[in-house]
Scaffold this motif. Sequence first.
Motif, short mmCIF file in Angstrom:
data_model
loop_
_atom_site.label_atom_id
_atom_site.label_comp_id
_atom_site.label_asym_id
_atom_site.label_seq_id
_atom_site.Cartn_x
_atom_site.Cartn_y
_atom_site.Cartn_z
N PRO A 32 1.05 3.61 -7.76
CA PRO A 32 0.80 5.19 -7.26
C PRO A 32 0.27 4.94 -5.84
CG PRO A 32 -0.46 4.58 -9.43
CD PRO A 32 0.13 3.44 -8.66
N LEU A 33 1.14 5.86 -5.03
CA LEU A 33 0.97 5.55 -3.47
C LEU A 33 -0.12 6.28 -2.87
CD1 LEU A 33 4.72 5.72 -2.36
CD2 LEU A 33 3.16 3.88 -2.70
N GLY A 34 -0.60 7.42 -3.82
CA GLY A 34 -1.80 8.34 -3.20
C GLY A 34 -3.03 7.69 -3.16
N SER A 35 -3.35 6.58 -4.17
CA SER A 35 -4.55 5.91 -4.31
C SER A 35 -4.31 4.49 -3.63
CB SER A 35 -4.99 5.92 -5.88
OG SER A 35 -3.83 5.59 -6.45
N PHE A 36 -3.33 4.02 -3.15
CA PHE A 36 -3.07 2.98 -2.62
C PHE A 36 -3.94 2.58 -1.13
CE2 PHE A 36 -0.96 -0.31 0.16
CZ PHE A 36 -1.32 -1.59 -0.60
N GLU A 37 -4.66 1.75 -1.00
CA GLU A 37 -5.43 1.56 0.05
C GLU A 37 -5.39 -0.14 0.48
OE1 GLU A 37 -6.68 3.37 2.10
OE2 GLU A 37 -6.64 5.38 0.89
N LYS A 38 -4.96 -0.32 1.84
CA LYS A 38 -4.87 -1.95 2.04
C LYS A 38 -6.11 -2.75 1.92
CE LYS A 38 -3.33 -1.15 6.33
NZ LYS A 38 -2.82 -1.11 7.65
N THR A 39 -6.17 -3.85 1.23
CA THR A 39 -7.31 -4.60 1.06
C THR A 39 -7.32 -5.64 2.21
OG1 THR A 39 -5.84 -6.40 -0.01
CG2 THR A 39 -6.90 -4.49 -1.28
N SER A 40 -8.26 -6.56 2.28
CA SER A 40 -8.64 -7.35 3.41
C SER A 40 -7.34 -8.37 3.36
CB SER A 40 -9.84 -8.26 3.28
OG SER A 40 -10.02 -8.78 1.96
N PHE A 53 5.19 -9.51 2.03
CA PHE A 53 5.09 -8.71 3.36
C PHE A 53 6.13 -7.45 3.11
CE2 PHE A 53 5.74 -7.90 7.75
CZ PHE A 53 4.66 -7.23 7.80
N LEU A 54 7.13 -7.89 2.44
CA LEU A 54 8.13 -6.94 2.27
C LEU A 54 7.55 -5.72 1.29
CD1 LEU A 54 11.49 -9.09 2.16
CD2 LEU A 54 10.88 -7.18 3.67
N ILE A 55 7.02 -6.21 0.13
CA ILE A 55 6.38 -5.24 -0.77
C ILE A 55 5.36 -4.31 0.01
CG2 ILE A 55 5.13 -4.77 -2.74
CD1 ILE A 55 6.45 -7.42 -3.86
N LEU A 56 4.58 -4.88 0.66
CA LEU A 56 3.45 -4.19 1.37
C LEU A 56 4.12 -3.23 2.54
CD1 LEU A 56 0.47 -3.53 2.10
CD2 LEU A 56 0.71 -5.53 3.88
N SER A 57 5.09 -3.76 3.07
CA SER A 57 5.88 -2.95 4.00
C SER A 57 6.50 -1.63 3.49
CB SER A 57 6.81 -3.62 4.96
OG SER A 57 6.14 -4.60 5.67
N SER A 58 7.12 -1.88 2.27
CA SER A 58 7.66 -0.87 1.58
C SER A 58 6.53 0.27 1.07
CB SER A 58 8.54 -1.35 0.52
OG SER A 58 9.30 -2.15 0.85
N ILE A 59 5.65 -0.04 0.66
CA ILE A 59 4.56 0.60 0.11
C ILE A 59 4.03 1.40 1.23
CG2 ILE A 59 2.25 0.56 -0.61
CD1 ILE A 59 2.67 -1.57 -2.39
N LEU A 60 3.65 0.87 2.45
CA LEU A 60 3.10 1.74 3.53
C LEU A 60 4.32 2.48 4.07
CD1 LEU A 60 1.34 -1.28 5.24
CD2 LEU A 60 0.40 0.52 3.74
N TRP A 61 5.32 2.22 4.28
CA TRP A 61 6.46 3.14 4.50
C TRP A 61 6.75 4.27 3.78
CZ3 TRP A 61 11.02 4.61 2.21
CH2 TRP A 61 12.03 5.55 3.21
N ALA A 62 6.65 3.88 2.16
CA ALA A 62 6.89 5.09 1.24
C ALA A 62 5.79 6.14 1.29
CB ALA A 62 7.11 4.63 -0.02
N LYS A 63 4.60 5.50 1.48
CA LYS A 63 3.57 6.18 1.69
C LYS A 63 3.49 7.36 2.96
CE LYS A 63 -1.58 6.17 1.15
NZ LYS A 63 -2.76 5.60 0.82
N GLU A 64 3.60 6.67 4.00
CA GLU A 64 3.91 7.34 5.11
C GLU A 64 4.84 8.64 5.10
OE1 GLU A 64 4.78 6.73 9.90
OE2 GLU A 64 4.72 5.18 8.49
N LYS A 65 5.88 8.20 4.31
CA LYS A 65 6.94 9.41 4.06
C LYS A 65 6.85 10.40 3.25
CE LYS A 65 9.41 7.44 7.43
NZ LYS A 65 9.72 8.21 8.63
N GLY A 66 5.78 10.17 2.50
CA GLY A 66 5.37 11.28 1.42
C GLY A 66 5.80 11.00 0.08
#
Length: 262
Positions: free
Chosen positions: A76-84, A190-203
């Motif tokens: 769920p992208l709304g509650s995803f936050e980057k960890t250390s 890193f590809l998964i992280l990039s996908s999550i961040l991109w998808a979250k940014e795009k709404g």
Amino acid sequence: MQIDYFQFLNSLPETPESECSYYPDRTSKVKGFILRENIPSEGLDVLFRFGFRRSGNFFYRTNCSDCSHCLSYRVPLGSFEKTSSHKRLEKINSDLILQTSLPQIDESKESLYLKYQKSRHQGSHSGSDFEILETMKYQMYVGSESSLELLLFKENTLLGWILLDLGKETVSAVYSVFDPDEDKRSLGNFLILSSILWAKEKGFTELQLGLFLPGHPKMDYKKNWKPSEILNKETGLWEKTESFLPRYFLENGGDGKQRSSN
């Protein structure tokens, strides 16, 4: 788009049993259908939320008789936050350039795909380079009219990419490829992280990571992407992973071969 979960599943044909690609000692079968026409983005949302994957123009969902270990897994992208650890991953790959593109095949992708397959899946490819590339073309690029690619470059060299299917609210990761010689970069993650961040940014609201097989050497890594939800195939509802898995193991055993119901 309102479609009844059980009515839809019951309307689909089922394949004969074949050897499971994840567990050679087990058999596998799927429910699915071939779709050669574009599907509306709302329709893709429904399919992804029902646990369907796409390979070429074939949409499918596992429906095995004596194993339940292929679990649909999403973030769920709304509650995803980057960890250390995510931030460290970004730092390691800070010299890379992320680009987006419509799906297309070129020589650099073909070369990297061959290298990736021969390194990561040794012994599973008995065919020629041509046959391996035909698999890539069908799996990733046939039926990809509603897809997008995220690509990683070091200067002008392609180090990896991931193909994403885009619904109206959901994103489904189809397949990723990366340079096995760059193992210190953890490019798959890193590809998964990039996908999550991109998808979250795009709404988008959720990213489907496909099948999660608890304990499987190649598929267990998905448990590290949190928060997460797993589809309860018996109800059609998505449940938080931390509440779903203990009950799942109790009912099906640690290897998924014991099933309480079909």
